[in-house]
Design an enzyme around this catalytic site. Structure first.
Site, PDB file in Angstrom:
ATOM      1  N   GLU A  45      30.716  44.205 133.223  1.00  0.00           N
ATOM      2  CA  GLU A  45      31.552  43.266 132.625  1.00  0.00           C
ATOM      3  C   GLU A  45      31.402  43.372 130.788  1.00  0.00           C
ATOM      4  O   GLU A  45      30.957  42.566 130.080  1.00  0.00           O
ATOM      5  CB  GLU A  45      30.885  41.732 132.728  1.00  0.00           C
ATOM      6  CG  GLU A  45      31.428  41.260 134.142  1.00  0.00           C
ATOM      7  CD  GLU A  45      31.684  39.622 134.153  1.00  0.00           C
ATOM      8  OE1 GLU A  45      32.521  39.066 133.875  1.00  0.00           O
ATOM      9  OE2 GLU A  45      30.345  39.251 134.508  1.00  0.00           O
ATOM     10  N   ASP A 101      26.909  45.226 139.687  1.00  0.00           N
ATOM     11  CA  ASP A 101      26.872  43.928 140.158  1.00  0.00           C
ATOM     12  C   ASP A 101      27.581  43.684 141.522  1.00  0.00           C
ATOM     13  O   ASP A 101      28.681  43.871 141.143  1.00  0.00           O
ATOM     14  CB  ASP A 101      27.182  42.940 139.038  1.00  0.00           C
ATOM     15  CG  ASP A 101      27.413  41.611 139.447  1.00  0.00           C
ATOM     16  OD1 ASP A 101      27.067  41.174 140.479  1.00  0.00           O
ATOM     17  OD2 ASP A 101      28.112  40.685 138.531  1.00  0.00           O
ATOM     18  N   ASN A 107      27.545  41.341 143.405  1.00  0.00           N
ATOM     19  CA  ASN A 107      27.841  39.969 143.842  1.00  0.00           C
ATOM     20  C   ASN A 107      27.578  39.765 145.382  1.00  0.00           C
ATOM     21  O   ASN A 107      28.252  38.739 146.153  1.00  0.00           O
ATOM     22  CB  ASN A 107      29.634  39.562 143.674  1.00  0.00           C
ATOM     23  CG  ASN A 107      29.476  39.150 142.139  1.00  0.00           C
ATOM     24  OD1 ASN A 107      28.864  38.135 141.583  1.00  0.00           O
ATOM     25  ND2 ASN A 107      30.622  39.777 141.375  1.00  0.00           N
ATOM     26  N   ASP A 126      22.389  42.000 141.783  1.00  0.00           N
ATOM     27  CA  ASP A 126      22.318  43.423 140.855  1.00  0.00           C
ATOM     28  C   ASP A 126      21.428  44.519 141.569  1.00  0.00           C
ATOM     29  O   ASP A 126      20.193  44.337 141.646  1.00  0.00           O
ATOM     30  CB  ASP A 126      22.069  43.085 139.187  1.00  0.00           C
ATOM     31  CG  ASP A 126      23.004  42.124 138.981  1.00  0.00           C
ATOM     32  OD1 ASP A 126      23.880  42.626 138.214  1.00  0.00           O
ATOM     33  OD2 ASP A 126      22.789  41.131 138.881  1.00  0.00           O
ATOM     34  N   ASP A 184      23.743  36.201 131.643  1.00  0.00           N
ATOM     35  CA  ASP A 184      23.401  35.560 132.862  1.00  0.00           C
ATOM     36  C   ASP A 184      22.755  36.364 134.024  1.00  0.00           C
ATOM     37  O   ASP A 184      22.225  35.933 134.999  1.00  0.00           O
ATOM     38  CB  ASP A 184      24.443  34.547 133.479  1.00  0.00           C
ATOM     39  CG  ASP A 184      25.831  35.269 133.739  1.00  0.00           C
ATOM     40  OD1 ASP A 184      26.226  36.345 133.190  1.00  0.00           O
ATOM     41  OD2 ASP A 184      26.631  34.526 134.395  1.00  0.00           O
ATOM     42  N   HIS A 185      22.642  37.562 133.581  1.00  0.00           N
ATOM     43  CA  HIS A 185      22.297  38.726 134.355  1.00  0.00           C
ATOM     44  C   HIS A 185      20.963  39.274 133.725  1.00  0.00           C
ATOM     45  O   HIS A 185      21.096  39.538 132.547  1.00  0.00           O
ATOM     46  CB  HIS A 185      23.060  39.811 134.825  1.00  0.00           C
ATOM     47  CG  HIS A 185      24.450  39.392 135.772  1.00  0.00           C
ATOM     48  ND1 HIS A 185      24.126  39.482 137.239  1.00  0.00           N
ATOM     49  CD2 HIS A 185      25.378  38.438 135.250  1.00  0.00           C
ATOM     50  CE1 HIS A 185      25.574  39.139 137.600  1.00  0.00           C
ATOM     51  NE2 HIS A 185      26.154  38.480 136.550  1.00  0.00           N
TER      52      HIS A 185
END
Length: 255
Positions: free
Chosen positions: A34, A145, A147, A216, A245-246
DNA sequence: ATGGTTGTTGCACAA
């Protein structure tokens, strides 16, 4: 060799924090997700100044993945390997770093089980498996990530999210299909603990309330997994001003 | 049950 993965949720917004963290932690190989950048906006020089070679694949605005390396960066493949239906998004990049075939992946979120994006997520995971089979290296590292929370230990409240995206059986089955290729979730291999998460929603004070998920992951082929000395989630990197946020995941491999 | 936050872009949408 220290390998890390981090969904930075916009590199433009996170550059200063990322550089500070890289200086502190000094990883050899860095997998980013991202970045939300187009290739021509990727700050290659800033990372070179920190001693990294860099490869980025992004279209801007959404998605975007990168690999930084202090141990060489060769044979870069953006998107899936040849012969696999290409992805319209920039969600995977692969390179050889220090003898390892390394991929940085940003698996589609899925949104909700009744959203077309969920089918896209499942198809994307099928293509990831084909990609890794195509690469078929003895020394594979795929991090990013995903998800997907691999099992209920990786979710703050399994009952609350039962069957929803990130925990649904079809996507967990896709993750297991990667394990069936011989890949090992090296954090889980090292630690039996629950309540260790890598992502927390920005809302409702979820981070401070301990409401997160471990989505992750760093997966390694068996010969690499056997050499792992240390695996953590750096929860501290989720604290303070303007965090992603990670949190990053850190793995040390012998040699 | 709902709403809450952050980032990008443009006055919504994705996460």
């Amino acid at each position: 060799m220290r390998i890390v993965t981090w969904n930075v949720n916009s590199l433009r917004a996170r550059q200063e924090r990322v550089e500070e963290w890289l200086t502190d932690v000094a990883p050899d190989v860095v997998l980013l997700q991202e970045t939300k950048l187009a290739d021509d906006a990727f700050p290659t020089l800033a990372f070179e100044a920190l001693g990294y070679s860099a490869a980025h694949y992004g279209h801007g605005q959404w998605n975007g993945v990168a690999i930084l390396s202090k141990v060489g960066l060769d044979d870069v493949v953006a998107n899936f390997a040849e012969g696999i239906e290409p992805d319209p998004d920039a969600r995977i990049i692969t390179a050889t770093c220090g003898g390892l075939r390394v991929s940085s992946v940003y698996v589609p979120n899925g949104r909700s089980l009744d959203d077309p994006h969920y089918e896209y997520k499942l198809s994307w995971l099928d293509r990831l498996r084909a990609h890794l089979q195509h690469e078929s290296s003895e020394a594979t590292v795929v991090g990013g990530d995903f998800n997907i929370a691999p099992d209920d230990r990786d979710v703050w409240d399994p009952a609350k999210v039962n069957g929803a995206t990130h925990v649904s059986q079809p996507e967990r089955n896709r993750l297991h299909a990667l394990f069936d290729l011989g890949l090992v979730d090296v954090f889980r291999d090292q630690h039996d603990a629950d309540r260790v998460y890598s992502w927390w929603d920005y809302r409702r004070g979820d981070f401070h309330q301990g409401r997160g998920m471990r989505i992750d992951l760093i997966l390694c082929s068996a010969p690499v997994a056997q050499q792992v000395e240390f695996a953590i989630v750096d929860r501290n990197a989720r604290k303070g001003k303007q965090p992603s946020d990670h949190a990053p995941v850190v793995v040390d491999v012998a040699g």
